[in-house]
Every structure is written in structure tokens, then in C-alpha cells.
Enzyme design. Sequence first.
Site, PDB file in Angstrom:
ATOM      1  N   SER A 188       0.854  -0.932   0.456  1.00 49.40           N
ATOM      2  CA  SER A 188       0.177  -0.074   0.253  1.00 49.40           C
ATOM      3  C   SER A 188       0.816   0.913   0.094  1.00 49.40           C
ATOM      4  O   SER A 188       2.282   1.140   0.849  1.00 49.40           O
ATOM      5  CB  SER A 188      -0.850   0.416   1.170  1.00 49.40           C
ATOM      6  OG  SER A 188       0.045   0.165   2.173  1.00 49.40           O
ATOM      7  N   GLU A 205       6.626   0.063  -5.208  1.00 49.92           N
ATOM      8  CA  GLU A 205       5.840  -0.713  -5.760  1.00 49.92           C
ATOM      9  C   GLU A 205       4.329  -0.626  -5.345  1.00 49.92           C
ATOM     10  O   GLU A 205       4.638  -1.579  -4.283  1.00 49.92           O
ATOM     11  CB  GLU A 205       6.108  -1.761  -6.941  1.00 49.92           C
ATOM     12  CG  GLU A 205       7.327  -1.738  -7.688  1.00 49.92           C
ATOM     13  CD  GLU A 205       7.551  -0.955  -8.891  1.00 49.92           C
ATOM     14  OE1 GLU A 205       6.126  -0.347  -9.228  1.00 49.92           O
ATOM     15  OE2 GLU A 205       8.514  -0.847  -9.695  1.00 49.92           O
ATOM     16  N   GLY A 210       4.501   2.061   1.576  1.00 51.38           N
ATOM     17  CA  GLY A 210       5.306   2.472   1.135  1.00 51.38           C
ATOM     18  C   GLY A 210       5.902   3.700   1.906  1.00 51.38           C
ATOM     19  O   GLY A 210       7.316   3.926   2.041  1.00 51.38           O
TER      20      GLY A 210
END
Length: 504
Positions: free
Chosen positions: A237, A258, A241
Site C-alpha cells: 500500500s 511499487e 511505502g
Amino acid sequence: MSYAAEIARILQQLGVAPGASHGSGESLSVRTPIDASVLAVLPASTAADLELAISRAAAHYATWRDVPAPRRGAVVRRFGELVRAHKAPLGRLISLETGKIAQEGLGEVQEVVDVCEFAVGLSRQLYGLTIASERPDHKLLETWHPLGVVAVISAFNFPMAVYAWNAALALVCGNTLVWKPSEKTPLCALALNGLLQTALMEEGFDGAIAEVVFGDRTAGEALVAHPAVRLVSATGSTRMGRDVAMACAARFKRSLLELGGNNAAIVCPSADLELVVRGAAFAAVGTAGQRCTTLRRLIVHRSVHAELVQRLAAVYARLPIGNPLEDSTLVGPLIDGHAFESMQAALAAARALGATVHFGERLAGLAPAWYVRPALVEMPRQAGPMLEETFAPILYVTAYDSFEEAIAMNNAVPHGLSSAVFTRDLREAELFTSARGSDCGIANVNIGTSGAEIGGAFGGEKETGGGRESGSDAWKAYMRRATNTINYGSSLPLAQGIRFDVTG
């Protein structure tokens, strides 16, 4: 045969024992989303287990970095061969642990094989540069060197492929690995890492070059904070991150992120609607909407809006939903009850804005698992939950009038992962993929938003994190750059013509 018994058989077939998880902590129960039954119980990693795994990986880095890159590539080649040889049981394992349909499970295993093949070729192409020097008898070079220990934190929805994207490239670049998979899919990690360790040992190297640890957020935080870890590649999520990025920045280490995606496709007046229906349906309902590249917003020209909604509603009404192990199934279960609750909250918010919601209900008779019919939501405008990512099969549809308006709507969300346009107009296709078009890391024409190939760098912008994995020059994220100046003459000319004579 129960699913738990089948898991035990698969792991035995792969030569992996559940107890080989490098853990000595509390028990971690692994449940299948197919029927919510327990697949296995593993010991989670304690702080001491994690410290040992990192220290082992760090110790082996000193020798692994000196192995010639093509020799490292041979290990990755063998890993890919082992994965290919066990494609069927690995695919079955993915379906059992994540709820993916059988073909998607097999497709993910193939992705592991493909990225290994890419990395093997890369092992002979880690190119630097020779740069023209302004000084006589000087050579200016740019060289690349491994970083050290690379930590990989992966999500449940791609429990093998995302790790392989990182592991294959990181290994040929000369790094060692510590992997913390999602606590929802540790069995896939146990199996895949077991094959990688087998490949290492068959090629004459220690399996500790690639370690795996199990646990929750606490284990991930400890991994990110450890001073021996030089790169953290994290998939999950945006909130996760952001925490990873801040922790890495505080220690001046690298992060490769990512994160989420709120992906849109623009449907132009000239679009082939048959192509749109097929492309949108797969992108929106594949993996039960639990992909970062899932199509969540369909921005449709007003002239074809009503017809397209009608076509999509007809497809959604007859989608085969059920046990993902059955060949006829196209949509499996949500991962858990939390995913269902998030989906229902988003649909309620859409209704409050005047949206018309088609489907989205939980299927009766399949409890305690969480099977839903994917939702098709007609939005009067782009607002509310349409601007947010909900990790569930919801496709919002809204109308636009001008192409410039459609591009602005595509870009008007915090995430910037994947996007698409369906058009036969060359100008629209070119504009969408230009600097004035989509602001996403992936911008497709006449295909959906999901299903990226490993040859291209995968990743997105804005709150998607900015990371790039897999193909192209993504390998550079796993290496450090050095600029080398070599003087092969007998004088010492200085740059910019500076004179500094201390000889008198």
C-alpha cells in the site's frame, strides 16, 4: 484430499518442509481464501531469527560479489529451470494460498521463468560507459557495482513473481537477499525460496545467499531499519511505502517502491467496443480485482457510454465465480473479510453520490470464504471513492466530452501506475502516450491496464512510489554507480584548465 493435505504433498514434492522456515517464534496460521480452512502452521521469525538471516546474507555478500556475473547468471538459470520443472505444483500452490484461478497461478509461475531468462542474458550485459575526457592521456569511465544486502518485502497478490523480479536481477548484479513475504502467503515464499537455495547449492554456493523470514509489520520494520540492508524493495500500500521511504531516508539507504494504483482506461468514440469489453473485463475482474494494475476507472466518451455499460453489465451478470481450482472459474474469492468490508464501504460511498451500482454482492452459500460478484458502478462524475484505490473488483464508469478532459480525469488521482486508451485515432493514441498525456508509468493503447511483460520496466509515478522493476534498465536500482578517472600519462593536467604548481 483436504487442502492442508494437498499443501503438505506439494511442499514434499518440492523438497521443502514447513519447518524449514528459519523461524522459532509464535505460530503463524495460513488460511486459504477458497474456504478459509487452515493450510499450515509455520513458526514466525523472531528478532533473533531475523538478525541471523541478515547477518548470514551480509557475510556471504563478501564472496558473492566477487563471483563473475555470468557465473551468477548460471545460478539464476538453474533456478529458472527448477521453477519450470515444477510449474504445475507451484501454480497450484499459488491458487491454494491466494485464491487466484488456476490459469493465473500458472501464469505467475511462467513470469518467474521469464524474468530468470531475462536476468541470465543480463548477466553478460551489465554495461558501463567510456566517456571522452577533456584531459590528454586520461580515460573517464562509469562502472557499476553491487550494493550489498537487498531486502524484498512482497504483497499477497503476486506471492512469487514480484520476488522473482527482484531476486533474479539482484543476484546477477552481485547482491544477497533477505525476503519477507506477506504473512498471508508464506507457503509460496517457502517453496520458491527453497528452489532458489537448491539452485545455489547445486551450483556450489551457500543457500544463505538468499534468506527468507516470516512475520508481520514488526518484522518488516526491523528489516528496513537494519544497517546491513542497503536496498529495500517493497510492494504494498501507499501508506506502507511512505513509512518505508521515510525509514530508508533517515538512514540514507535506497528504497524501491511499487505501491498502489487507481488505474483508468479512456474509451474514445472510435474505439472497438468488442475489444474494450474483453480488455476491460479482464483488467477489472482478474485476480478478483486484487492487482495494483487492476482497471478501476473507465472514462467513456458520452456517445458510446450507454452502449458500453450495457455490454459490460451483460458480461458481469454471467461471470463464472467460484472455486478457483475449477477450470470454468474466472473469478475467485477475495483474500479475506477485510477486503469485502472495504469493497462495501466504497460502494456505499458511491451510492451516496448518486451512483448506480450493478452487482457487488457477496455470493450466498460460500461462507466463511468471501466470494463476490464484481461491481459495475455508473458514476455521475469522478468523485469520492472513484478517486481512491479499493483493493476489490469495482469498476467505476463515467462519461467525458473532450479528449483533453478525459486525460485530465485520468491524471486526477494520487496514484500513477497504469493507464490505457482505446481508440482508432492515431492523434489520440500519440497524445495519450506523450508528455501531455497520461502521467502514469504505464500507458497502453488498445489493451487493458494489467498484464505487463517482463521486458519492460514495471512501475509508476506519484503515490505509486516511482520504482521500476523487471526489464529494461531496472537492474541499475540494484547497483551503485562509480565514476573512474584513469591517468595513463606522465603529467597531471587538472580539469577546467586549472594550474596548481607546487614544484616551485
